[in-house]
Motif scaffolding. Structure first.
Motif, short mmCIF file in Angstrom:
data_model
loop_
_atom_site.label_atom_id
_atom_site.label_comp_id
_atom_site.label_asym_id
_atom_site.label_seq_id
_atom_site.Cartn_x
_atom_site.Cartn_y
_atom_site.Cartn_z
N ASN A 1 2.19 -38.67 28.35
CA ASN A 1 2.06 -38.62 26.90
C ASN A 1 3.42 -38.59 26.22
O ASN A 1 3.66 -39.33 25.27
N ASP A 2 4.30 -37.74 26.73
CA ASP A 2 5.65 -37.68 26.16
C ASP A 2 6.35 -39.02 26.32
O ASP A 2 6.96 -39.55 25.39
N TRP A 3 6.27 -39.56 27.52
CA TRP A 3 6.97 -40.82 27.80
C TRP A 3 6.45 -41.95 26.93
O TRP A 3 7.22 -42.70 26.33
N LEU A 4 5.13 -42.06 26.81
CA LEU A 4 4.56 -43.14 26.00
C LEU A 4 4.89 -42.98 24.52
O LEU A 4 5.01 -43.96 23.79
N ALA A 5 5.06 -41.75 24.09
CA ALA A 5 5.38 -41.49 22.69
C ALA A 5 6.87 -41.63 22.41
O ALA A 5 7.31 -41.45 21.29
N GLY A 6 7.65 -41.93 23.46
CA GLY A 6 9.09 -42.10 23.27
C GLY A 6 9.85 -40.79 23.23
O GLY A 6 11.02 -40.75 22.85
N ARG A 7 9.18 -39.70 23.61
CA ARG A 7 9.85 -38.39 23.65
C ARG A 7 10.44 -38.16 25.03
O ARG A 7 9.91 -38.67 26.02
N THR A 8 11.51 -37.38 25.12
CA THR A 8 12.00 -36.95 26.42
C THR A 8 10.96 -36.02 27.02
O THR A 8 10.64 -35.00 26.41
N PRO A 9 10.38 -36.38 28.19
CA PRO A 9 9.32 -35.53 28.74
C PRO A 9 9.81 -34.11 28.97
O PRO A 9 10.84 -33.87 29.60
N GLN A 10 9.06 -33.17 28.38
CA GLN A 10 9.36 -31.74 28.56
C GLN A 10 8.06 -31.02 28.81
O GLN A 10 7.28 -30.82 27.88
N LEU A 11 7.85 -30.63 30.05
CA LEU A 11 6.59 -29.97 30.39
C LEU A 11 6.60 -28.53 29.92
O LEU A 11 7.62 -27.84 30.07
N PRO A 12 5.45 -28.05 29.38
CA PRO A 12 5.38 -26.62 29.10
C PRO A 12 5.48 -25.83 30.40
O PRO A 12 5.09 -26.32 31.47
N THR A 13 6.01 -24.62 30.31
CA THR A 13 6.25 -23.80 31.51
C THR A 13 4.99 -23.67 32.36
O THR A 13 5.06 -23.70 33.59
N ALA A 14 3.84 -23.57 31.70
CA ALA A 14 2.60 -23.37 32.44
C ALA A 14 2.29 -24.54 33.37
O ALA A 14 1.53 -24.39 34.32
N LEU A 15 2.88 -25.71 33.10
CA LEU A 15 2.59 -26.88 33.94
C LEU A 15 3.66 -27.14 34.99
O LEU A 15 3.55 -28.06 35.78
N ILE A 16 4.71 -26.30 34.99
CA ILE A 16 5.76 -26.49 36.00
C ILE A 16 5.47 -25.56 37.16
O ILE A 16 5.33 -24.35 37.00
N ARG A 17 5.35 -26.13 38.34
CA ARG A 17 5.06 -25.32 39.52
C ARG A 17 5.89 -25.83 40.69
O ARG A 17 6.30 -27.00 40.73
N TYR A 18 6.11 -24.96 41.64
CA TYR A 18 6.94 -25.33 42.79
C TYR A 18 6.18 -25.14 44.10
O TYR A 18 6.78 -25.13 45.16
N ASP A 19 4.86 -24.95 44.02
CA ASP A 19 4.09 -24.82 45.25
C ASP A 19 3.14 -25.99 45.38
O ASP A 19 3.06 -26.83 44.52
#
Ligand code: SF4
Length: 189
Positions: free
Chosen positions: A171-189
């Motif tokens: 969504n960010d990419w298609l809208a021309g925004r620099t993709p920035q995920l909300p913290t809740a969607l960033i995971r390392y497992d």
């Protein structure tokens, strides 16, 4: 999972390619988990090379999604071709971002590992050899994350990143925004 589809904005259809290098296809499965939102997405993108369409050659693309790190010479060749054809490259999943599970072999000598697996393990037939067919890609001495070989524009961590993370990124990419995920969607497992 949040089933509500955020609005998509894009002036024209963008071309998107995906590939799995040294990965397990789990990241592709997670991408497909956006489920019916794929139909929304197809209003704005068309697929180029990807296992999802079985197209084997890559053309000029707006976005390349890379799953998996690099464990052999073929992976390097495919990745360089992707980089050359994609305006934007995103490394998705632990394997692409830092080598992931396959990189556990980095603490061992690859030659010894191959001999162990093919020649000396219990149950291996007498006289078994390490496969050496010229069609087989040569293994690299160590598994590399994508950014060690080509420039990467974005990273989507997780094993795998969630479907909602893919959706938010796109969504960010298609809208021309620099993709920035909300913290809740960033995971390392
Ligand atoms: Fe599979 Fe996890 Fe690697 Fe993705 S990050 S390819 S899900 S092992």
């Amino acid at each position: 999972m949040n089933r509500k589809s955020p609005p998509l904005h894009a002036p024209r259809k963008r071309r998107l390619a995906t590939v799995s290098l040294a990965g397990c296809f789990g990241c592709h499965m997670s991408f497909l988990d956006i489920d019916e939102r794929l139909l929304d997405l197809l209003e704005y993108i068309e697929f180029d090379r990807t296992p999802l369409t079985d197209i084997k050659t890559i053309g000029r693309c707006d976005l390349g999604i890379i799953e998996g790190g690099l464990c052999n010479a073929e992976n390097v060749q495919v990745l360089r071709e992707f980089r050359a054809h994609c305006k934007t490259l995103v490394a998705v999943g632990a394997c692409a971002v830092n080598g992931g599970l396959p990189a556990q072999r980095n603490q061992h000598d690859v030659g010894l590992l191959l001999r162990d697996v093919y020649c000396t393990q219990t149950g291996v037939s007498k006289g078994s050899r390490v496969p050496s067919d010229p069609e087989l890609p040569l293994p690299l001495n160590r598994v590399h994350p994508v950014h060690e070989v080509v420039q990467v524009d974005h990273f989507l961590p997780g094993c795998p990143p969630s479907a909602d993370a893919f959706w938010a990124f796109l969504n960010d990419w298609l809208a021309g925004r620099t993709p920035q995920l909300p913290t809740a969607l960033i995971r390392y497992d």
